[in-house]
Motif scaffolding. Structure first.
Motif, mmCIF file in Angstrom:
data_model
loop_
_atom_site.group_PDB
_atom_site.id
_atom_site.type_symbol
_atom_site.label_atom_id
_atom_site.label_comp_id
_atom_site.label_asym_id
_atom_site.label_seq_id
_atom_site.Cartn_x
_atom_site.Cartn_y
_atom_site.Cartn_z
ATOM 1 N N LEU A 1 0.877 -1.173 0.000
ATOM 2 C CA LEU A 1 0.000 0.000 0.000
ATOM 3 C C LEU A 1 0.909 1.215 0.000
ATOM 4 C CD1 LEU A 1 -2.600 -1.078 2.723
ATOM 5 C CD2 LEU A 1 -2.687 -1.471 0.260
ATOM 6 N N ALA A 2 1.064 1.856 -1.151
ATOM 7 C CA ALA A 2 2.084 2.887 -1.327
ATOM 8 C C ALA A 2 1.474 4.275 -1.499
ATOM 9 C CB ALA A 2 2.965 2.556 -2.530
ATOM 10 N N ASP A 3 1.829 5.189 -0.602
ATOM 11 C CA ASP A 3 1.450 6.586 -0.776
ATOM 12 C C ASP A 3 2.305 7.192 -1.890
ATOM 13 O OD1 ASP A 3 -0.062 8.952 0.344
ATOM 14 O OD2 ASP A 3 1.984 9.709 0.453
ATOM 15 N N VAL A 4 1.703 8.053 -2.689
ATOM 16 C CA VAL A 4 2.451 8.655 -3.802
ATOM 17 C C VAL A 4 3.491 9.646 -3.305
ATOM 18 C CG1 VAL A 4 2.252 10.214 -5.782
ATOM 19 C CG2 VAL A 4 0.690 8.291 -5.564
ATOM 20 N N GLY A 5 3.137 10.453 -2.303
ATOM 21 C CA GLY A 5 4.004 11.554 -1.877
ATOM 22 C C GLY A 5 5.045 11.154 -0.858
ATOM 23 N N LEU A 6 5.982 10.305 -1.229
ATOM 24 C CA LEU A 6 7.053 9.897 -0.326
ATOM 25 C C LEU A 6 8.215 10.878 -0.425
ATOM 26 C CD1 LEU A 6 6.941 6.065 -1.063
ATOM 27 C CD2 LEU A 6 5.955 7.271 0.897
ATOM 28 N N PRO A 7 9.009 11.023 0.637
ATOM 29 C CA PRO A 7 10.043 12.075 0.646
ATOM 30 C C PRO A 7 11.234 11.835 -0.273
ATOM 31 C CG PRO A 7 10.144 10.768 2.651
ATOM 32 C CD PRO A 7 8.897 10.342 1.936
ATOM 33 N N ASP B 1 9.968 0.052 -9.192
ATOM 34 C CA ASP B 1 11.155 -0.594 -8.613
ATOM 35 C C ASP B 1 10.862 -2.005 -8.117
ATOM 36 O OD1 ASP B 1 12.621 1.692 -9.076
ATOM 37 O OD2 ASP B 1 12.400 2.472 -7.041
ATOM 38 N N LEU B 2 9.661 -2.216 -7.613
ATOM 39 C CA LEU B 2 9.303 -3.520 -7.055
ATOM 40 C C LEU B 2 9.257 -4.619 -8.116
ATOM 41 C CD1 LEU B 2 6.518 -2.339 -4.588
ATOM 42 C CD2 LEU B 2 8.736 -3.314 -3.947
ATOM 43 N N ALA B 3 9.280 -4.201 -9.393
ATOM 44 C CA ALA B 3 9.249 -5.184 -10.481
ATOM 45 C C ALA B 3 10.495 -6.061 -10.499
ATOM 46 C CB ALA B 3 9.096 -4.475 -11.825
ATOM 47 N N GLU B 4 11.564 -5.618 -9.812
ATOM 48 C CA GLU B 4 12.801 -6.413 -9.787
ATOM 49 C C GLU B 4 12.656 -7.664 -8.926
ATOM 50 O OE1 GLU B 4 15.571 -5.063 -6.135
ATOM 51 O OE2 GLU B 4 15.487 -3.591 -7.756
ATOM 52 N N LEU B 5 11.663 -7.692 -8.060
ATOM 53 C CA LEU B 5 11.505 -8.806 -7.137
ATOM 54 C C LEU B 5 10.722 -9.942 -7.791
ATOM 55 C CD1 LEU B 5 10.618 -6.889 -3.847
ATOM 56 C CD2 LEU B 5 12.852 -7.616 -4.672
ATOM 57 N N SER B 6 11.023 -11.144 -7.357
ATOM 58 C CA SER B 6 10.299 -12.310 -7.851
ATOM 59 C C SER B 6 10.023 -13.250 -6.666
ATOM 60 C CB SER B 6 11.109 -13.037 -8.927
ATOM 61 O OG SER B 6 10.396 -14.152 -9.412
ATOM 62 N N PRO B 7 8.773 -13.428 -6.286
ATOM 63 C CA PRO B 7 7.580 -12.878 -6.936
ATOM 64 C C PRO B 7 7.434 -11.385 -6.692
ATOM 65 C CG PRO B 7 6.980 -13.996 -4.905
ATOM 66 C CD PRO B 7 8.428 -14.288 -5.123
ATOM 67 N N ARG B 8 6.862 -10.716 -7.669
ATOM 68 C CA ARG B 8 6.684 -9.275 -7.590
ATOM 69 C C ARG B 8 5.464 -8.941 -6.732
ATOM 70 N NH1 ARG B 8 5.803 -5.250 -12.803
ATOM 71 N NH2 ARG B 8 5.367 -3.346 -11.638
ATOM 72 N N PRO B 9 5.611 -8.046 -5.737
ATOM 73 C CA PRO B 9 4.440 -7.649 -4.950
ATOM 74 C C PRO B 9 3.458 -6.856 -5.807
ATOM 75 C CG PRO B 9 6.499 -7.018 -3.859
ATOM 76 C CD PRO B 9 6.844 -7.400 -5.256
ATOM 77 N N ASP B 10 2.192 -7.014 -5.534
ATOM 78 C CA ASP B 10 1.187 -6.150 -6.151
ATOM 79 C C ASP B 10 1.157 -4.833 -5.392
ATOM 80 O OD1 ASP B 10 0.234 -8.013 -8.127
ATOM 81 O OD2 ASP B 10 -0.701 -9.119 -6.485
ATOM 82 N N VAL B 11 0.669 -3.783 -6.047
ATOM 83 C CA VAL B 11 0.692 -2.440 -5.455
ATOM 84 C C VAL B 11 -0.674 -1.788 -5.574
ATOM 85 C CG1 VAL B 11 1.734 -0.137 -5.525
ATOM 86 C CG2 VAL B 11 3.133 -2.159 -6.038
ATOM 87 N N ILE B 12 -1.146 -1.244 -4.448
ATOM 88 C CA ILE B 12 -2.291 -0.341 -4.442
ATOM 89 C C ILE B 12 -1.766 1.037 -4.099
ATOM 90 C CG2 ILE B 12 -4.473 0.275 -3.347
ATOM 91 C CD1 ILE B 12 -5.006 -2.656 -2.843
ATOM 92 N N VAL B 13 -1.970 1.994 -4.966
ATOM 93 C CA VAL B 13 -1.505 3.358 -4.755
ATOM 94 C C VAL B 13 -2.537 4.131 -3.934
ATOM 95 C CG1 VAL B 13 -1.069 5.569 -5.916
ATOM 96 C CG2 VAL B 13 -0.029 3.469 -6.783
ATOM 97 N N ILE B 14 -2.062 4.848 -2.922
ATOM 98 C CA ILE B 14 -2.923 5.677 -2.083
ATOM 99 C C ILE B 14 -2.466 7.122 -2.216
ATOM 100 C CG2 ILE B 14 -3.661 6.166 0.276
ATOM 101 C CD1 ILE B 14 -3.260 3.249 0.943
ATOM 102 N N THR B 15 -3.378 8.005 -2.602
ATOM 103 C CA THR B 15 -2.990 9.394 -2.853
ATOM 104 C C THR B 15 -4.201 10.311 -2.843
ATOM 105 O OG1 THR B 15 -1.936 10.875 -4.467
ATOM 106 C CG2 THR B 15 -3.217 9.043 -5.337
ATOM 107 N N SER B 16 -3.947 11.606 -2.660
ATOM 108 C CA SER B 16 -5.011 12.602 -2.786
ATOM 109 C C SER B 16 -5.067 13.160 -4.200
ATOM 110 C CB SER B 16 -4.778 13.745 -1.789
ATOM 111 O OG SER B 16 -3.503 14.321 -1.986
ATOM 112 N N ALA B 17 -4.110 12.770 -5.047
ATOM 113 C CA ALA B 17 -4.077 13.272 -6.426
ATOM 114 C C ALA B 17 -5.227 12.687 -7.238
ATOM 115 C CB ALA B 17 -2.741 12.928 -7.084
ATOM 116 N N ARG B 18 -5.908 13.543 -7.995
ATOM 117 C CA ARG B 18 -7.051 13.105 -8.785
ATOM 118 C C ARG B 18 -6.850 13.334 -10.282
ATOM 119 N NH1 ARG B 18 -11.884 13.020 -5.486
ATOM 120 N NH2 ARG B 18 -11.335 13.393 -3.312
ATOM 121 N N ASP B 19 -5.679 13.867 -10.664
ATOM 122 C CA ASP B 19 -5.471 14.173 -12.078
ATOM 123 C C ASP B 19 -5.219 12.893 -12.867
ATOM 124 O OD1 ASP B 19 -2.169 14.094 -12.482
ATOM 125 O OD2 ASP B 19 -2.843 14.548 -10.446
ATOM 126 N N ILE B 20 -5.619 12.940 -14.118
ATOM 127 C CA ILE B 20 -5.529 11.767 -14.988
ATOM 128 C C ILE B 20 -4.080 11.311 -15.166
ATOM 129 C CG2 ILE B 20 -5.892 10.931 -17.338
ATOM 130 C CD1 ILE B 20 -8.406 11.064 -15.675
#
Length: 230
Positions: free
Chosen positions: A60-66, A76-95
């Motif tokens: 569960l990844a917030d977009v605005g990390l420091p 970056d997580l694509a390098e791992l095997s098995p690759r973790p799935d990602v749910i993005v959490i953010t206040s950004a609403r732009d396309i």
């Protein structure tokens, strides 16, 4: 934790990270495997879990990390095997942000502010996705079923019944950006809604454990309840 979906929570605000971790713990079949405050920290956690033979299933990844965007972390997580799935959490609403999240491998997108019901809905969708792809080789039918689980599962509304999303966002924003706890009257003054309406939304946020109630005593009369974003 055996058999549970192993979740890594990534957010640079400790209170929000703890709140999201608590949410994870309230959904049956999911368990928090770690918490990180940066993209680099999350990648280290995921690598270490993989070395232990306990790979992370879901991030569960917030977009605005420091250090880097949560979108970059998803790539970056694509390098791992098995690759973790990602749910993005953010206040950004732009396309552009939404498309960027999908292009970098995020399977779901959760917009702040959200209730526990909306959060749990996304995890249940993800559970359906995993179940459809369980086992060995899959065919077109299984792939279609997996993506249907993400797309078509019954959705809990971001704003509870009887509450306007715009008002919920305004009340949440007032709390998130406050220097200290706010009362219903303070929130009403900032958002332009009535004190009763502000109180109703604040109570809903408190019941969903997005903010905490603080009872202040002093002077005469009834104690005042104030609210602080977690």
């Amino acid at each position: 934790m055996s058999g549970d979906v192993r979740v890594l929570v990534v957010d640079d605000e400790p209170r929000i990270a703890r709140a999201h971790a608590e949410y994870v713990g309230r959904v049956t079949g999911f368990a928090v495997a770690g918490i990180a405050g940066t993209a680099d920290g999350a990648l280290r956690e995921a690598r270490a879990a993989q070395r232990r033979g306990e790979p992370i299933d879901l991030v569960l990844a917030d977009v605005g990390l420091p250090d880097r965007s949560g979108l970059e972390l998803a790539a970056d997580l694509a390098e791992l095997s098995p690759r973790p799935d990602v749910i993005v959490i953010t206040s950004a609403r732009d396309i552009a942000t939404v498309r960027g999240a999908m292009a970098r491998g995020a399977i779901l997108y959760l917009i702040k502010p959200f209730t526990f019901a909306a959060f749990a809905d996304r995890l249940e969708r993800y559970r359906g996705f995993r179940s459809a792809l369980a086992g060995g080789d899959v065919g077109q039918r299984e792939v279609d079923a997996a993506f249907a689980a993400l797309r078509d599962a019954p959705s809990a509304p971001a704003a509870p019944k009887g509450m306007a999303p715009s008002t919920l966002e305004a009340v949440t924003g007032a709390l998130r950006h406050a220097d200290g706890p706010l009362g219903a009257a303070d929130v009403a003054a900032q958002t332009g809604v009535s004190r009763v309406t502000a109180w109703r939304y604040l109570e809903r946020l408190a019941n969903d454990r997005l903010c905490e109630r603080i009872t202040e005593y002093g002077g005469r009369g009834r104690p005042e309840v104030r609210y602080r974003w977690l």
